[in-house]
Write a protein that holds these residues in place. Structure first.
Motif, mmCIF file in Angstrom:
data_model
loop_
_atom_site.group_PDB
_atom_site.id
_atom_site.type_symbol
_atom_site.label_atom_id
_atom_site.label_comp_id
_atom_site.label_asym_id
_atom_site.label_seq_id
_atom_site.Cartn_x
_atom_site.Cartn_y
_atom_site.Cartn_z
ATOM 1 N N TRP A 1 11.920 11.500 0.937
ATOM 2 C CA TRP A 1 11.165 10.267 0.758
ATOM 3 C C TRP A 1 11.890 9.377 -0.232
ATOM 4 O O TRP A 1 12.541 9.867 -1.155
ATOM 5 C CB TRP A 1 9.750 10.573 0.261
ATOM 6 N N TRP A 2 11.747 8.062 -0.050
ATOM 7 C CA TRP A 2 12.430 7.093 -0.897
ATOM 8 C C TRP A 2 11.433 6.083 -1.440
ATOM 9 O O TRP A 2 10.466 5.731 -0.772
ATOM 10 C CB TRP A 2 13.512 6.367 -0.099
ATOM 11 N N ARG A 3 11.676 5.638 -2.682
ATOM 12 C CA ARG A 3 10.865 4.572 -3.284
ATOM 13 C C ARG A 3 11.768 3.723 -4.162
ATOM 14 O O ARG A 3 12.810 4.186 -4.640
ATOM 15 C CB ARG A 3 9.695 5.147 -4.074
ATOM 16 N N LEU A 4 11.356 2.486 -4.359
ATOM 17 C CA LEU A 4 12.107 1.606 -5.250
ATOM 18 C C LEU A 4 11.909 2.053 -6.691
ATOM 19 O O LEU A 4 10.786 2.375 -7.093
ATOM 20 C CB LEU A 4 11.658 0.155 -5.095
ATOM 21 N N LEU A 5 12.950 2.062 -7.455
ATOM 22 C CA LEU A 5 12.866 2.424 -8.863
ATOM 23 C C LEU A 5 11.927 1.483 -9.602
ATOM 24 O O LEU A 5 11.183 1.906 -10.493
ATOM 25 C CB LEU A 5 14.268 2.399 -9.496
ATOM 26 N N SER A 6 11.894 0.233 -9.183
ATOM 27 C CA SER A 6 11.025 -0.755 -9.835
ATOM 28 C C SER A 6 9.540 -0.465 -9.602
ATOM 29 O O SER A 6 8.690 -1.004 -10.310
ATOM 30 C CB SER A 6 11.362 -2.164 -9.331
ATOM 31 N N THR B 1 0.805 -1.231 0.000
ATOM 32 C CA THR B 1 0.000 0.000 0.000
ATOM 33 C C THR B 1 0.832 1.273 0.000
ATOM 34 O O THR B 1 0.319 2.333 -0.322
ATOM 35 C CB THR B 1 -0.962 0.030 1.208
ATOM 36 N N TYR B 2 2.103 1.182 0.391
ATOM 37 C CA TYR B 2 2.957 2.375 0.410
ATOM 38 C C TYR B 2 4.078 2.236 -0.607
ATOM 39 O O TYR B 2 4.922 1.361 -0.484
ATOM 40 C CB TYR B 2 3.586 2.572 1.800
ATOM 41 N N ASP C 1 6.408 3.072 -11.896
ATOM 42 C CA ASP C 1 5.166 3.057 -12.673
ATOM 43 C C ASP C 1 3.954 3.049 -11.750
ATOM 44 O O ASP C 1 2.965 3.752 -11.996
ATOM 45 C CB ASP C 1 5.115 1.850 -13.613
ATOM 46 N N GLU C 2 4.030 2.265 -10.704
ATOM 47 C CA GLU C 2 2.935 2.199 -9.721
ATOM 48 C C GLU C 2 2.728 3.560 -9.049
ATOM 49 O O GLU C 2 1.599 4.016 -8.861
ATOM 50 C CB GLU C 2 3.287 1.141 -8.676
ATOM 51 N N TYR C 3 3.812 4.246 -8.713
ATOM 52 C CA TYR C 3 3.739 5.563 -8.088
ATOM 53 C C TYR C 3 3.077 6.578 -9.028
ATOM 54 O O TYR C 3 2.207 7.334 -8.617
ATOM 55 C CB TYR C 3 5.152 6.029 -7.713
#
Length: 120
Positions: free
Chosen positions: A97-102, A56-57, A105-107
């Motif tokens: 804030w951090w997110r996976l590069l993979s 969810t995040y 698309d979802e973001y």
């Protein structure tokens, strides 16, 4: 004449196979040794991937990650995040804030849905 040649061929093939198996075992041993020596970093990367893979995040604040991965300096933790495949986003309020590069698309899809919902 054929028998000595065949025997030499079989001997060479057996020697080559044995050398290959020994080298493979030595390589695996070296990899295990390196993993053990750097276990903290490997486990930190796995933990980061776990947090950033939550269904969810897509994003996690640096503060939350730092809270769950204590014992690392800020820059050291940022290096772990990058090795885990994460990218940084600085928000308008200055928070990190951090997110996976993979999961990019979802973001983007989530962001577009929020924008569309706000228009209605």
């Amino acid at each position: 004449m054929i028998l000595p040649a065949l025997t030499a061929l079989i001997g060479t093939a057996t020697g080559g196979l044995m050398t290959y198996l020994i080298q493979k075992k030595q390589f695996q041993h070296e990899m295990d040794k390196l993993r053990l020596e750097n276990k903290t970093e490997f486990m930190a990367e796995e933990t980061v991937k776990h947090f950033l893979s939550h269904k969810t995040y897509t994003d996690r604040s640096f503060d939350v990650i730092q809270k769950h991965l204590g014992g690392f300096e800020d820059d050291e933790l940022r290096k772990i995040l990058v090795r885990a495949g994460a990218i940084r986003d600085i928000r308008e309020d200055g928070s990190e804030w951090w997110r996976l590069l993979s999961r990019m698309d979802e973001y983007i899809t989530k962001k577009q849905k929020k924008k569309e919902a706000a228009q209605y």
